[in-house]
Design an enzyme around this catalytic site. Sequence first.
Site, PDB file in Angstrom:
ATOM      1  N   HIS A  22       0.838  -1.195   0.000  1.00 19.05           N
ATOM      2  CA  HIS A  22       0.000   0.000   0.000  1.00 19.05           C
ATOM      3  C   HIS A  22       0.873   1.246   0.000  1.00 19.05           C
ATOM      4  CE1 HIS A  22      -2.488   3.022   2.368  1.00 19.05           C
ATOM      5  NE2 HIS A  22      -3.000   2.969   1.145  1.00 19.05           N
ATOM      6  N   ASP A  64      -4.874   3.775  -4.581  1.00 20.28           N
ATOM      7  CA  ASP A  64      -4.919   4.254  -3.195  1.00 20.28           C
ATOM      8  C   ASP A  64      -6.064   5.239  -2.990  1.00 20.28           C
ATOM      9  OD1 ASP A  64      -4.336   4.952  -0.589  1.00 20.28           O
ATOM     10  OD2 ASP A  64      -2.235   5.419  -0.985  1.00 20.28           O
ATOM     11  N   TYR A 112       9.892  13.215 -12.900  1.00 18.17           N
ATOM     12  CA  TYR A 112      11.112  12.392 -12.891  1.00 18.17           C
ATOM     13  C   TYR A 112      11.472  11.965 -11.469  1.00 18.17           C
ATOM     14  CZ  TYR A 112      12.602  13.071 -17.791  1.00 18.17           C
ATOM     15  OH  TYR A 112      12.720  13.045 -19.158  1.00 18.17           O
TER      16      TYR A 112
END
Length: 158
Positions: A22, A64, A112
């Site tokens: 998670h 999530d 990035y």
Amino acid sequence: MLKGLDPLLSPELLFTLRAMGHGDEIAIVDGNYPGVEHARRLIRLDGHHIIPVLNAVLSVLPIDDFVAEAIFRSTVKAERDKLDPVHEEMIDCCARHEPHRQVVPLIGQDFYGRVKTAHAAIQTGEPRLYANIILRKGVIYPKEPGTHAAAGVDPFVY
């Protein structure tokens, strides 16, 4: 091959998705992305475009719901709100699987940096530029008491 699973979900990719916990994140990136340089774990799916790969991953990966933002896309240079056709396709794909989640744009180095800390990255053969997305893994909630798995036996007792 397995029943009910998209064949793009290779053994290595399934292992990685299952191993994630998670809050772990996975990036799906285009063919021009510096995957070898940025990924902690790199899974190659050369020859496949990003949308089918994104669709396959979202078919098994919970997103999530403990955080406000859990899906992120790269931007066209520093143009945060510009949508190339590939971005619209990514947003549509995410909406089919997660209709209540927004796809949040991240500019250049912010994107990035997030990929560099992600659990893994999937490098596709997508030729379109800026075709990159990050997914944050959620949880699978336990079934309500009294319900059982398909075979009548629930191997997980909470």
